[in-house]
Every structure is written in structure tokens, then in C-alpha cells.
Design a protein around this motif. Structure first.
Motif, PDB file in Angstrom:
ATOM      1  N   THR A  13       1.264  -1.108   0.232  1.00  0.00           N
ATOM      2  CA  THR A  13       0.039  -0.388   0.070  1.00  0.00           C
ATOM      3  C   THR A  13       0.790   1.146   0.204  1.00  0.00           C
ATOM      4  O   THR A  13       2.235   1.347   0.313  1.00  0.00           O
ATOM      5  CB  THR A  13      -0.572   0.134   0.968  1.00  0.00           C
ATOM      6  OG1 THR A  13      -0.178   0.357   2.043  1.00  0.00           O
ATOM      7  CG2 THR A  13      -1.647  -1.237   1.301  1.00  0.00           C
ATOM      8  N   LEU A  14       0.058   2.547   0.008  1.00  0.00           N
ATOM      9  CA  LEU A  14       1.210   3.987   0.026  1.00  0.00           C
ATOM     10  C   LEU A  14       0.883   3.909   1.563  1.00  0.00           C
ATOM     11  O   LEU A  14      -0.280   3.688   1.973  1.00  0.00           O
ATOM     12  CB  LEU A  14       0.206   4.682  -1.507  1.00  0.00           C
ATOM     13  CG  LEU A  14       0.601   4.023  -2.421  1.00  0.00           C
ATOM     14  CD1 LEU A  14       0.790   5.142  -3.633  1.00  0.00           C
ATOM     15  CD2 LEU A  14       2.285   4.816  -2.975  1.00  0.00           C
ATOM     16  N   ALA A  15       1.565   4.700   1.813  1.00  0.00           N
ATOM     17  CA  ALA A  15       1.543   5.405   3.232  1.00  0.00           C
ATOM     18  C   ALA A  15       0.381   6.728   3.310  1.00  0.00           C
ATOM     19  O   ALA A  15      -0.076   6.877   2.583  1.00  0.00           O
ATOM     20  CB  ALA A  15       2.728   6.715   3.278  1.00  0.00           C
ATOM     21  N   GLY A  16      -0.119   5.970   4.082  1.00  0.00           N
ATOM     22  CA  GLY A  16      -1.784   6.719   4.402  1.00  0.00           C
ATOM     23  C   GLY A  16      -2.940   6.098   3.401  1.00  0.00           C
ATOM     24  O   GLY A  16      -4.132   7.056   3.848  1.00  0.00           O
ATOM     25  N   HIS A  17      -2.715   5.166   3.071  1.00  0.00           N
ATOM     26  CA  HIS A  17      -4.166   4.667   2.149  1.00  0.00           C
ATOM     27  C   HIS A  17      -4.082   2.957   2.589  1.00  0.00           C
ATOM     28  O   HIS A  17      -2.994   2.248   2.878  1.00  0.00           O
ATOM     29  CB  HIS A  17      -3.504   4.436   1.061  1.00  0.00           C
ATOM     30  CG  HIS A  17      -2.974   6.135   0.353  1.00  0.00           C
ATOM     31  ND1 HIS A  17      -4.443   6.461  -0.283  1.00  0.00           N
ATOM     32  CD2 HIS A  17      -2.419   7.074   0.147  1.00  0.00           C
ATOM     33  CE1 HIS A  17      -4.227   8.286  -0.471  1.00  0.00           C
ATOM     34  NE2 HIS A  17      -2.745   7.701  -0.380  1.00  0.00           N
ATOM     35  N   ALA A  18      -5.149   2.599   2.233  1.00  0.00           N
ATOM     36  CA  ALA A  18      -5.334   1.644   3.127  1.00  0.00           C
ATOM     37  C   ALA A  18      -5.354   0.318   1.785  1.00  0.00           C
ATOM     38  O   ALA A  18      -4.975  -0.897   1.995  1.00  0.00           O
ATOM     39  CB  ALA A  18      -7.129   1.266   3.163  1.00  0.00           C
ATOM     40  N   THR A  19      -6.073   0.810   0.821  1.00  0.00           N
ATOM     41  CA  THR A  19      -6.250   0.272  -0.829  1.00  0.00           C
ATOM     42  C   THR A  19      -4.870  -0.502  -1.557  1.00  0.00           C
ATOM     43  O   THR A  19      -3.989   0.753  -1.502  1.00  0.00           O
ATOM     44  CB  THR A  19      -7.021   0.786  -2.047  1.00  0.00           C
ATOM     45  OG1 THR A  19      -7.822   1.756  -0.931  1.00  0.00           O
ATOM     46  CG2 THR A  19      -7.070  -0.148  -2.579  1.00  0.00           C
ATOM     47  N   PRO A  20      -4.878  -1.823  -2.058  1.00  0.00           N
ATOM     48  CA  PRO A  20      -3.209  -2.471  -1.594  1.00  0.00           C
ATOM     49  C   PRO A  20      -3.571  -1.854  -2.840  1.00  0.00           C
ATOM     50  O   PRO A  20      -4.392  -1.749  -3.748  1.00  0.00           O
ATOM     51  CB  PRO A  20      -3.400  -3.710  -2.076  1.00  0.00           C
ATOM     52  CG  PRO A  20      -5.005  -4.144  -0.673  1.00  0.00           C
ATOM     53  CD  PRO A  20      -5.848  -3.052  -0.792  1.00  0.00           C
ATOM     54  N   LEU A  21      -2.437  -1.632  -3.670  1.00  0.00           N
ATOM     55  CA  LEU A  21      -1.970  -1.262  -4.745  1.00  0.00           C
ATOM     56  C   LEU A  21      -1.696  -2.464  -6.378  1.00  0.00           C
ATOM     57  O   LEU A  21      -1.703  -3.711  -5.406  1.00  0.00           O
ATOM     58  CB  LEU A  21      -0.006  -0.779  -4.673  1.00  0.00           C
ATOM     59  CG  LEU A  21      -0.214  -0.032  -4.509  1.00  0.00           C
ATOM     60  CD1 LEU A  21       1.052   0.703  -4.491  1.00  0.00           C
ATOM     61  CD2 LEU A  21      -0.145   1.329  -5.270  1.00  0.00           C
ATOM     62  N   PRO A  22      -2.078  -2.437  -6.812  1.00  0.00           N
ATOM     63  CA  PRO A  22      -2.286  -3.410  -7.959  1.00  0.00           C
ATOM     64  C   PRO A  22      -0.939  -4.027  -8.315  1.00  0.00           C
ATOM     65  O   PRO A  22      -0.075  -3.154  -8.085  1.00  0.00           O
ATOM     66  CB  PRO A  22      -2.585  -2.902  -9.382  1.00  0.00           C
ATOM     67  CG  PRO A  22      -2.694  -1.465  -9.277  1.00  0.00           C
ATOM     68  CD  PRO A  22      -2.555  -1.493  -7.935  1.00  0.00           C
ATOM     69  N   ALA A  23      -0.946  -5.749  -8.319  1.00  0.00           N
ATOM     70  CA  ALA A  23       0.382  -6.157  -7.842  1.00  0.00           C
ATOM     71  C   ALA A  23       1.787  -5.555  -9.078  1.00  0.00           C
ATOM     72  O   ALA A  23       2.330  -5.843  -8.982  1.00  0.00           O
ATOM     73  CB  ALA A  23       0.334  -7.881  -8.325  1.00  0.00           C
ATOM     74  N   GLN A  24       1.285  -5.085  -9.998  1.00  0.00           N
ATOM     75  CA  GLN A  24       2.183  -5.028 -11.512  1.00  0.00           C
ATOM     76  C   GLN A  24       2.451  -3.404 -11.320  1.00  0.00           C
ATOM     77  O   GLN A  24       3.513  -3.127 -11.757  1.00  0.00           O
ATOM     78  CB  GLN A  24       1.802  -4.800 -12.999  1.00  0.00           C
ATOM     79  CG  GLN A  24       0.176  -3.432 -13.780  1.00  0.00           C
ATOM     80  CD  GLN A  24      -1.024  -4.056 -12.649  1.00  0.00           C
ATOM     81  OE1 GLN A  24      -1.146  -5.460 -12.120  1.00  0.00           O
ATOM     82  NE2 GLN A  24      -1.972  -3.435 -13.209  1.00  0.00           N
ATOM     83  N   THR A  25       2.504  -3.111 -10.077  1.00  0.00           N
ATOM     84  CA  THR A  25       2.940  -1.853  -9.599  1.00  0.00           C
ATOM     85  C   THR A  25       3.855  -1.698  -8.612  1.00  0.00           C
ATOM     86  O   THR A  25       3.753  -0.689  -8.015  1.00  0.00           O
ATOM     87  CB  THR A  25       1.203  -0.144  -9.103  1.00  0.00           C
ATOM     88  OG1 THR A  25       0.599  -1.086  -8.477  1.00  0.00           O
ATOM     89  CG2 THR A  25       1.100  -0.165 -10.767  1.00  0.00           C
TER      90      THR A  25
END
Length: 162
Positions: free
Chosen positions: A58-70
């Protein structure tokens, strides 16, 4: 029945030699096992680095996981130095991740020089805090990575120690 003179001493000598040979064989087997384990860890680390084995981040401060490719390390960093990696690094947003760059002591914000070790590397990957206790940019994902996978990634990145 009577033993020949010195038979007990010869038996003891053979036993000692057998024990020494067994110890040598066990130490060679252990060394081979450790070397193979390191090669396996480095191969797994390479898969983690380039995304063939995906990581959750995840990005700092975000709860939503990033897409695997990113969330691939190779998206922003080069790995162990190769001629291609050296030439492509300026175009990437993150610094090279190799033994030379990770293990070289670096002074940040006027502090004492510090270098990464396994524990500091895993902390940076998980929490975004470098060995000098400087918070990494928010664009650096925070990875949900266990100790085994983090050590494999570290092994891959630092396997060519200068």
C-alpha cells in the motif's frame, strides 16, 4: 581370548579417525546445504523483485492495496548492477538496490553515516523508515512481507558483495 598387544589402542585410533571423518563430511554437507539455500533464496528474491512472485503493498496513508504490477520493486529500482541497470537508473524514480548502494554508509540530513543490514532493509520495506530513521517518500510502497521473503529479497540484492 587374549587380545594382541596394542589392539585397544588401534581400535581407539580408528574410532577417533572415523569421528573426525564424519565431522568433516557433516561440515561439508552443511556448507553445501547453506550454499544451496542461499541460491534458492536469491532466486526467490529475484522473483519478488521483478514481480513474478507478487507482493502486497500500500502507499503510506492508504488502506487499498496497490495492483500487483505496480508493487514490483523493479517498477522503480534496478537490482544487482548490470550494464543495463546502470544505464537505465537515471530514468527510474528510486535508487539502485544492490550491495554497493545498500551497504555503503551514507549520511542523511547531517547525521552519522549508516548502512542497511537485513533488519534495517526489512524495516524500510515494511514501514518506510531507513537506517538513519528518515521516513522514505510516500511514493515508496509499504510492503506486507514476512521475514523469509524479505531475507530472500535482501539475499538477491546483496549477493554480489564488493
Amino acid at each position: 581370548m587374549k587380545q594382541a598387544p596394542g589392539a585397544g589402542r588401534r581400535r581407539a585410533t580408528r574410532t577417533v579417525i572415523a569421528v573426525i571423518v564424519m565431522a568433516l563430511l557433516l561440515s561439508v554437507a552443511a556448507a553445501v546445504w547453506v550454499a544451496c539455500r542461499g541460491l534458492g533464496a536469491a532466486a526467490r528474491g529475484a522473483r519478488l523483485f521483478d514481480g513474478r512472485e507478487p507482493l502486497t503493498a500500500t502507499l503510506a496513508g492508504h488502506a487499498t492495496p496497490l495492483p500487483a504490477q505496480t508493487a514490483r520493486c523493479s517498477q522503480c529500482h534496478t537490482g544487482p548492477v548490470t550494464p543495463i541497470a546502470v544505464n537505465s537508473w537515471p530514468a527510474l524514480p528510486g535508487p539502485p538496490l544492490d550491495s554497493q548502494h545498500l551497504r555503503a554508509p551514507l549520511s542523511r540530513r547531517g547525521g552519522p553515516p549508516v548502512a542497511y543490514d537485513l533488519a534495517a532493509f526489512c524495516r524500510a520495506v515494511r514501514e518506510g523508515i531507513d537506517p538513519a530513521h528518515v521516513i522514505l517518500p510516500r511514493t515508496m510502497p509499504r510492503f506486507d512481507i514476512d521475514d523469509t521473503r524479505c531475507e530472500a529479497l535482501w539475499t538477491h540484492l546483496t549477493r554480489n558483495t564488493p
